[in-house]
Design an enzyme around this catalytic site. Structure first.
Site, mmCIF file in Angstrom:
data_model
loop_
_atom_site.group_PDB
_atom_site.id
_atom_site.type_symbol
_atom_site.label_atom_id
_atom_site.label_comp_id
_atom_site.label_asym_id
_atom_site.label_seq_id
_atom_site.Cartn_x
_atom_site.Cartn_y
_atom_site.Cartn_z
ATOM 1 N N CYS A 57 0.823 -1.218 0.000
ATOM 2 C CA CYS A 57 0.000 0.000 0.000
ATOM 3 C C CYS A 57 0.851 1.260 0.000
ATOM 4 C CB CYS A 57 -0.905 0.025 1.224
ATOM 5 S SG CYS A 57 -1.647 -1.545 1.661
ATOM 6 N N ASP A 89 -2.043 -3.799 8.194
ATOM 7 C CA ASP A 89 -3.080 -4.674 8.728
ATOM 8 C C ASP A 89 -2.968 -6.066 8.125
ATOM 9 O OD1 ASP A 89 -3.952 -2.414 10.010
ATOM 10 O OD2 ASP A 89 -6.065 -2.775 9.598
ATOM 11 N N CYS A 130 -2.450 3.135 3.526
ATOM 12 C CA CYS A 130 -2.959 1.927 4.177
ATOM 13 C C CYS A 130 -3.951 2.325 5.272
ATOM 14 C CB CYS A 130 -1.788 1.127 4.745
ATOM 15 S SG CYS A 130 -2.177 -0.581 5.161
ATOM 16 N N ASP A 131 -4.661 1.332 5.771
ATOM 17 C CA ASP A 131 -5.858 1.554 6.590
ATOM 18 C C ASP A 131 -5.749 2.652 7.637
ATOM 19 O OD1 ASP A 131 -6.541 -0.621 5.126
ATOM 20 O OD2 ASP A 131 -7.238 -1.830 6.794
ATOM 21 N N LYS A 132 -4.738 2.588 8.511
ATOM 22 C CA LYS A 132 -4.682 3.509 9.645
ATOM 23 C C LYS A 132 -3.927 4.792 9.339
ATOM 24 C CE LYS A 132 -6.925 0.377 11.638
ATOM 25 N NZ LYS A 132 -6.844 -0.502 10.475
ATOM 26 N N CYS A 202 -5.414 -2.338 -0.960
ATOM 27 C CA CYS A 202 -6.361 -3.383 -1.369
ATOM 28 C C CYS A 202 -7.397 -2.800 -2.331
ATOM 29 C CB CYS A 202 -7.053 -3.970 -0.155
ATOM 30 S SG CYS A 202 -5.933 -4.810 0.983
ATOM 31 N N GLU A 452 -8.368 -6.465 14.460
ATOM 32 C CA GLU A 452 -9.439 -6.765 13.522
ATOM 33 C C GLU A 452 -9.442 -8.259 13.233
ATOM 34 O OE1 GLU A 452 -8.700 -4.310 10.091
ATOM 35 O OE2 GLU A 452 -7.953 -6.005 8.933
ATOM 36 N N SER A 478 -12.029 -5.858 9.384
ATOM 37 C CA SER A 478 -11.470 -5.284 8.173
ATOM 38 C C SER A 478 -12.606 -4.834 7.270
ATOM 39 C CB SER A 478 -10.631 -6.351 7.452
ATOM 40 O OG SER A 478 -10.400 -5.983 6.116
#
Length: 573
Positions: A57, A89, A130-132, A202, A452, A478
């Site tokens: 990512c 993650d 990325c996610d966070k 993703c 998660e 997630s």
């Protein structure tokens, strides 16, 4: 946008580091970095990036960073590049490392504040992938409240396997398929090598893409920027343009992040999450971003918007398509335009350029009818996420209903004290259809770190049990999670929430249409169990986990670690 004034006439925050006899050593440090007299007179733009080799990512950002630097320089600014951390993650999934993922969001926000305020920079241009790190950088921007632009690094391209598009979600679920003999190990190996063909986040409407759309909707990102794939050359042009615009924002004095992040724009962002069947993690991140602006925007506020917003984007995991498909049909502006036409957004909110949302998206393409539906042909009348409340979760819990065939479930509890114990049972398939798996002590404080559960949920789905059982946790999910999976249960077990009192065999009732989650126990029985309950001791954890556990608040308020609305008295806000 108005024509900027010259920087020489403007009082800059960074001036405190540049001028006067006692700033001689400061200037010496700057000259050692190649900053000459002309560059010192210009706005200093902090370009913060999560670039690195920790996750795909956050790769391929270096060319974007360099383009942003070029844009800043050509617009009359002085770019200063620095990095911050990220935790994947994907790679921290399903082991103790996941406890550090959500914590990284707070560290990222703190690190942005530390560098920006410590060096007195005039603006922030941030890259997340990325996610966070997306919400973390946005939180830092809102906290500092200086001219800011956020750029998503872009998603990966979907893979192609057996004549269909695939993503890493298929690899997660493939593990369960192998265990139930629906797929061979050779087929899974082939899928593993195919599902992620490029760098980038993703490809489905998981947390990264969801929060990238949120950034555009809030006005922190340029409209049309988030759905451009990571590997497309177009991303360099977007970065260069953002570099130019951030200098213009400094010279014009805004709009500032807290001009953009308002009650109305937060409601718009929640609507976009609902309309796309986006990640449940947005229910953590929107309250946290609001908190930085001194606004209260809780899980219940998010839920109100979800209930009134139709689901119109046919995106994975609940739907069929990926972010590349969304890009091809017009990206976020097309989605926003359709929602505005139906009265589902506040169209007077400001965008990154200072224009209103209504004016900015007026010419956006119409829905294509496959990836993005029209409102009169919505996939669902309400959003892809619902908040459940009842005696099991009086503070609320979240269920992603996008793609679900059944919206209710009732069954006996099968209780686990942590994710590892649960995974051992799931791997061996020692659970029965109709049960309600309960994983507790995984909340923000109890984990600590709120892991998660994609490893568990994907395995269940891969085993063909995705809609035959339910799963409840005070941890999180997630964006790739699907099935009857309920997370963010509040209050969490570590705070003495009712989820801490559940025993094997207790009957749990879930009704997404009514927004209900109850355990069939009397108030007297719950009170009796509470008197026998003993909280976990986190006093000897040490390190980041101990500090986080001591500071973190509840999930329904964003799982934040400070009082909010930071105004630094030494800075002119």
């Amino acid at each position: 946008m108005k024509k900027p004034t010259t920087s020489a006439k403007l009082k800059l925050r960074s001036d405190i580091t540049k001028y006067g006899l006692d700033r001689t050593p400061h200037r010496a440090f700057m000259r050692a970095m190649g900053i000459d007299d002309d560059a010192m007179k210009q706005p200093f733009v902090g370009i913060v990036s999560t670039s690195g080799e920790m996750t795909p990512c956050n790769m391929n950002m270096k060319p974007q960073e360099q383009s942003a630097k070029e844009g800043v320089t050509k617009a009359g600014g002085t770019p200063r590049l620095f990095n911050t951390i990220t935790v994947s993650d994907g790679i921290s999934m399903n082991h103790q490392g996941m406890k550090f993922s959500l914590i990284s969001r707070e560290v990222i926000a703190d690190s942005v504040e530390l560098v920006i305020r410590g060096h007195a920079y005039d603006a922030i241009l941030g890259f997340g992938g990325c996610d966070k790190n997306l919400p973390g950088i946005m939180m830092g921007m809102v906290r500092c409240n200086i001219p800011s632009v956020f750029l998503f690094g872009g998603a990966a391209l979907p893979g192609r396997w057996r004549d269909r598009d695939v993503s890493v979600l298929d690899a997660y679920e493939g593990v369960g398929a192998v265990q139930t003999k629906q797929m061979t190990e050779d087929e899974l190996d082939e899928l593993e090598r195919t599902c992620l063909p490029s760098t980038g986040a993703c490809a489905g409407q998981f947390t990264a893409n969801t929060m990238a759309m949120v950034a555009e909707t809030l006005g922190l990102s340029p409209l049309g920027s988030s759905m451009v794939p990571n590997v497309y050359e177009e991303r360099k042009d977007i970065a260069k343009s953002a570099g130019r615009s951030i200098v213009e924002n400094v010279l014009l004095g805004g709009p500032l992040p807290r001009d953009l992040v308002t009650r109305k724009s937060l409601e718009n962002a929640a609507a976009v999450v609902a309309a796309t069947g986006g990640s449940t993690n947005a229910c953590l991140h929107l309250p946290a971003i609001a908190h930085e602006a001194g606004l209260t925007f809780t899980l219940e506020d998010v839920a109100e918007v979800f209930q009134r917003t139709p689901l119109i984007a046919n995106l994975r995991p609940g739907g069929l398509y990926h972010s590349l498909d969304m890009y091809k049909i017009g990206g976020v502006p097309s989605l926003l335009n359709e929602l505005v036409q139906g009265g589902h957004l506040h169209d007077d909110c400001l965008t990154q350029t200072g224009t209103t949302l209504a004016d900015a998206i007026r010419e956006a393409p119409k829905p294509d009818g496959q990836v993005l539906m029209t409102l009169d042909n919505a996939i669902s009348d309400s959003g892809g996420l619902v908040v459940l409340k009842g005696n099991l979760c009086p503070g609320g819990a979240i269920l992603k209903v996008a793609g679900l065939k059944n919206l209710s479930h009732e069954g006996p509890a099968l209780v686990f004290e942590n994710e590892e114990d649960c995974m051992e049972v799931i791997r061996k398939k020692l659970y029965s259809p109709g049960c309600v798996i309960v994983i507790r002590n995984e909340g923000p404080k109890g984990g600590p770190g709120m892991r998660e559960m994609l490893g568990a949920t994907a395995l269940i789905y891969g085993q063909g049990m995705g809609e035959k059982i339910a799963l409840i946790t005070d941890g999180r999910f997630s964006g790739a999670t699907r099935g009857m999976c309920i997370g963010y249960a509040c209050p969490e077990a570590a705070e003495g929430g009712p989820i801490a009192l559940i025993e094997n065999g207790d009957i749990i009732e879930i009704d997404a249409e009514k927004g209900i989650i109850n355990v069939n126990l009397s108030e007297q029985e719950l009170l009796k169990r509470r008197t026998e309950w003993t909280p976990s001791d986190h006093s000897k954890l040490g390190g980041a986990l101990q500090k986080y556990s001591a500071l973190v608040g509840p999930a329904n308020k964003g799982a934040v670690t400070h009082s909010g609305n930071v105004i630094w008295k030494h800075e002119k806000e």
